[in-house]
Design a protein around this motif. Structure first.
Motif, PDB file in Angstrom:
ATOM      1  N   ASP A  29      49.335  36.230  38.767  1.00  0.00           N
ATOM      2  CA  ASP A  29      47.924  36.475  39.009  1.00  0.00           C
ATOM      3  C   ASP A  29      47.409  37.316  37.843  1.00  0.00           C
ATOM      4  O   ASP A  29      47.953  38.372  37.541  1.00  0.00           O
ATOM      5  CB  ASP A  29      47.743  37.233  40.328  1.00  0.00           C
ATOM      6  CG  ASP A  29      46.281  37.413  40.694  1.00  0.00           C
ATOM      7  OD1 ASP A  29      45.456  36.619  40.203  1.00  0.00           O
ATOM      8  OD2 ASP A  29      45.967  38.346  41.456  1.00  0.00           O
TER       9      ASP A  29
ATOM     10  N   ASP B   5      45.302  33.978  45.549  1.00  0.00           N
ATOM     11  CA  ASP B   5      44.792  35.168  44.870  1.00  0.00           C
ATOM     12  C   ASP B   5      44.751  36.378  45.798  1.00  0.00           C
ATOM     13  O   ASP B   5      44.930  37.515  45.353  1.00  0.00           O
ATOM     14  CB  ASP B   5      43.374  34.924  44.341  1.00  0.00           C
ATOM     15  CG  ASP B   5      43.320  33.859  43.268  1.00  0.00           C
ATOM     16  OD1 ASP B   5      44.160  33.908  42.352  1.00  0.00           O
ATOM     17  OD2 ASP B   5      42.445  32.981  43.343  1.00  0.00           O
ATOM     18  N   TRP B   6      44.493  36.142  47.091  1.00  0.00           N
ATOM     19  CA  TRP B   6      44.266  37.267  47.999  1.00  0.00           C
ATOM     20  C   TRP B   6      45.263  37.379  49.148  1.00  0.00           C
ATOM     21  O   TRP B   6      45.260  38.378  49.892  1.00  0.00           O
ATOM     22  CB  TRP B   6      42.849  37.223  48.586  1.00  0.00           C
ATOM     23  CG  TRP B   6      42.460  35.938  49.258  1.00  0.00           C
ATOM     24  CD1 TRP B   6      41.721  34.927  48.711  1.00  0.00           C
ATOM     25  CD2 TRP B   6      42.762  35.517  50.594  1.00  0.00           C
ATOM     26  NE1 TRP B   6      41.544  33.903  49.628  1.00  0.00           N
ATOM     27  CE2 TRP B   6      42.169  34.248  50.790  1.00  0.00           C
ATOM     28  CE3 TRP B   6      43.465  36.091  51.650  1.00  0.00           C
ATOM     29  CZ2 TRP B   6      42.283  33.533  51.994  1.00  0.00           C
ATOM     30  CZ3 TRP B   6      43.576  35.391  52.854  1.00  0.00           C
ATOM     31  CH2 TRP B   6      42.990  34.133  53.004  1.00  0.00           C
TER      32      TRP B   6
ATOM     33  N   ASP C 224      51.324  33.132  44.227  1.00  0.00           N
ATOM     34  CA  ASP C 224      50.653  33.166  42.931  1.00  0.00           C
ATOM     35  C   ASP C 224      51.689  33.676  41.927  1.00  0.00           C
ATOM     36  O   ASP C 224      51.985  34.869  41.874  1.00  0.00           O
ATOM     37  CB  ASP C 224      49.442  34.091  42.956  1.00  0.00           C
ATOM     38  CG  ASP C 224      48.535  33.877  41.759  1.00  0.00           C
ATOM     39  OD1 ASP C 224      49.014  33.331  40.744  1.00  0.00           O
ATOM     40  OD2 ASP C 224      47.360  34.265  41.818  1.00  0.00           O
TER      41      ASP C 224
ATOM     42  N   CYS D 113      42.423  40.660  37.782  1.00  0.00           N
ATOM     43  CA  CYS D 113      43.591  40.331  38.595  1.00  0.00           C
ATOM     44  C   CYS D 113      43.260  40.685  40.038  1.00  0.00           C
ATOM     45  O   CYS D 113      43.288  41.855  40.422  1.00  0.00           O
ATOM     46  CB  CYS D 113      44.811  41.100  38.100  1.00  0.00           C
ATOM     47  SG  CYS D 113      46.337  40.744  38.999  1.00  0.00           S
ATOM     48  N   ALA D 114      42.945  39.689  40.855  1.00  0.00           N
ATOM     49  CA  ALA D 114      42.453  39.936  42.209  1.00  0.00           C
ATOM     50  C   ALA D 114      43.467  40.672  43.069  1.00  0.00           C
ATOM     51  O   ALA D 114      43.098  41.566  43.850  1.00  0.00           O
ATOM     52  CB  ALA D 114      42.072  38.610  42.864  1.00  0.00           C
ATOM     53  N   SER D 115      44.739  40.301  42.966  1.00  0.00           N
ATOM     54  CA  SER D 115      45.739  40.964  43.807  1.00  0.00           C
ATOM     55  C   SER D 115      45.804  42.456  43.510  1.00  0.00           C
ATOM     56  O   SER D 115      45.920  43.283  44.434  1.00  0.00           O
ATOM     57  CB  SER D 115      47.118  40.324  43.605  1.00  0.00           C
ATOM     58  OG  SER D 115      47.553  40.440  42.261  1.00  0.00           O
TER      59      SER D 115
ATOM     60  N   ALA E 200      34.016  34.436  37.645  1.00  0.00           N
ATOM     61  CA  ALA E 200      34.602  33.106  37.735  1.00  0.00           C
ATOM     62  C   ALA E 200      34.901  32.515  36.364  1.00  0.00           C
ATOM     63  O   ALA E 200      34.334  32.930  35.343  1.00  0.00           O
ATOM     64  CB  ALA E 200      33.652  32.182  38.498  1.00  0.00           C
TER      65      ALA E 200
ATOM     66  N   GLU F 167      50.231  28.112  43.558  1.00  0.00           N
ATOM     67  CA  GLU F 167      49.120  27.796  42.667  1.00  0.00           C
ATOM     68  C   GLU F 167      49.427  26.599  41.786  1.00  0.00           C
ATOM     69  O   GLU F 167      48.574  25.747  41.546  1.00  0.00           O
ATOM     70  CB  GLU F 167      48.769  29.000  41.796  1.00  0.00           C
ATOM     71  CG  GLU F 167      47.631  28.716  40.838  1.00  0.00           C
ATOM     72  CD  GLU F 167      47.183  29.912  40.042  1.00  0.00           C
ATOM     73  OE1 GLU F 167      46.118  29.829  39.410  1.00  0.00           O
ATOM     74  OE2 GLU F 167      47.890  30.932  40.036  1.00  0.00           O
TER      75      GLU F 167
ATOM     76  N   LEU G 267      37.659  32.856  44.955  1.00  0.00           N
ATOM     77  CA  LEU G 267      39.103  33.017  44.844  1.00  0.00           C
ATOM     78  C   LEU G 267      39.827  31.916  45.610  1.00  0.00           C
ATOM     79  O   LEU G 267      39.305  31.338  46.559  1.00  0.00           O
ATOM     80  CB  LEU G 267      39.537  34.375  45.412  1.00  0.00           C
ATOM     81  CG  LEU G 267      39.041  35.621  44.685  1.00  0.00           C
ATOM     82  CD1 LEU G 267      39.493  36.871  45.433  1.00  0.00           C
ATOM     83  CD2 LEU G 267      39.531  35.651  43.248  1.00  0.00           C
ATOM     84  N   ASN G 268      41.053  31.663  45.204  1.00  0.00           N
ATOM     85  CA  ASN G 268      41.931  30.773  45.951  1.00  0.00           C
ATOM     86  C   ASN G 268      42.803  31.586  46.905  1.00  0.00           C
ATOM     87  O   ASN G 268      42.948  32.807  46.767  1.00  0.00           O
ATOM     88  CB  ASN G 268      42.809  29.974  44.984  1.00  0.00           C
ATOM     89  CG  ASN G 268      42.015  28.973  44.178  1.00  0.00           C
ATOM     90  OD1 ASN G 268      41.395  28.067  44.724  1.00  0.00           O
ATOM     91  ND2 ASN G 268      42.014  29.148  42.862  1.00  0.00           N
TER      92      ASN G 268
ATOM     93  N   GLU H  48      34.567  39.631  45.608  1.00  0.00           N
ATOM     94  CA  GLU H  48      34.620  38.513  44.665  1.00  0.00           C
ATOM     95  C   GLU H  48      34.432  37.211  45.430  1.00  0.00           C
ATOM     96  O   GLU H  48      34.852  37.082  46.583  1.00  0.00           O
ATOM     97  CB  GLU H  48      35.940  38.494  43.894  1.00  0.00           C
ATOM     98  CG  GLU H  48      35.956  37.467  42.770  1.00  0.00           C
ATOM     99  CD  GLU H  48      37.082  37.660  41.760  1.00  0.00           C
ATOM    100  OE1 GLU H  48      37.234  36.781  40.891  1.00  0.00           O
ATOM    101  OE2 GLU H  48      37.799  38.678  41.833  1.00  0.00           O
TER     102      GLU H  48
END
Length: 280
Positions: free
Chosen positions: A99, A223-224, A96, A198-200, A170, A78, A219-220, A216
């Motif tokens: 995150d 993130d996932w 990340d 926190c997406a993770s 976002a 990131e 995301l980058n 979502e």
């Protein structure tokens, strides 16, 4: 895919390195972040998209450790971007370093270090480590997913109207308003919503059955990368973003990430489409 790549070994390395970075993240927060106002922190895409010394120092540590343990691999991070484009069959780490940086900077415990591993664009292994709780989530492709060594299984729920669904908003204010409007339209269609920031960990929560689904947009990759594999290996149905400019055959938007228990995945996707998810 390179048959010589051992996903379980890469999972082990991802856990080891993420644990080291998690320890550093806490040390840096105690030393630096807590002494500063969040308003004084540097930002990236918007005034609320903060970056901290923890992000930068943790990614530097991860790159250094991977350079020793896996010197032939490439890294996409990131903070530091891509150090090289991978050759066919070459392992790429998706990093990340923290995150949930906003949570981290505010003293909230819901943040994580996330390390995903890919070969030729295919997820192979990954780990998500929570510095505050010490929880370790991990997976290797075809080998299942674990939380602190315990096998994970996604929820068995089959009624979308009862689902607890996690989502994110976002950094961009205009997009956040559109996402909030979608959430309001969806509010009466599912059991409840959660917003962790926190997406993770949202994806890991699907893997554990703590929530029944997650979606979502925006995301980058970092993130996932790890969390999506962990959810998938726990039996969840996972939809990753398409390539830039790709078509959107399922009508969820090319940027959409969706992870859901298999019994509600189709129904949740239908609800999202019906309420205009592709427009957020």
């Amino acid at each position: 895919m390179n048959d010589q790549v051992d996903g379980r070994e890469l999972e082990k390395i991802s856990v080891e390195v993420a644990r080291e970075a998690a320890e550093l993240a806490l040390a840096v927060r105690d030393r630096v972040v807590g002494a500063r106002s969040v308003a004084d922190l540097p930002t990236k895409s918007s005034a609320t998209d903060v970056v901290t010394a923890g992000d930068e120092e943790c990614e530097a540590l991860v790159r250094e450790r991977l350079g020793v343990l896996r010197p032939g691999d490439v890294v996409l991070g990131e903070e530091g971007g891509a150090d090289a484009e991978p050759e066919p069959g070459q392992v790429r780490w998706i990093v990340d370093p923290i995150d949930g940086t906003v949570n981290y900077a505010h003293g909230l415990p819901w943040f994580a270090v996330s390390l995903g591993v890919e070969v030729d664009g295919r997820p192979l292994a990954g780990a998500v480590v929570e510095p505050v709780s010490g929880r370790v989530w991990s997976a290797a492709a075809g080998c299942g997913a674990q939380l602190d060594g315990r096998t994970l299984r996604a929820s068995a729920l089959e009624r979308p109207g009862l689902a607890v669904v996690s989502t994110g908003l976002a950094y961009d204010p205009a997009r956040r308003r559109r996402q909030a409007a979608l959430l309001a339209r969806m509010a009466g269609e599912v059991g409840d919503f959660r917003r962790q920031g926190c997406a993770s960990l949202d994806l890991c929560s699907v893997a554990a059955g703590w929530v029944d689904g997650y979606y979502e947009h925006g995301l980058n990759h970092w993130d996932w990368a790890a969390g999506a594999l962990i959810a998938e290996e726990a039996g969840a149905v996972v939809r990753r973003p398409g390539a830039p400019g790709s078509e959107d055959p399922d009508g969820l938007g090319a940027e959409a990430v969706l992870a859901a228990a298999p019994g509600i995945a189709a129904g949740l996707a239908d609800l999202l489409r019906a309420h205009g998810v592709a427009e957020v």
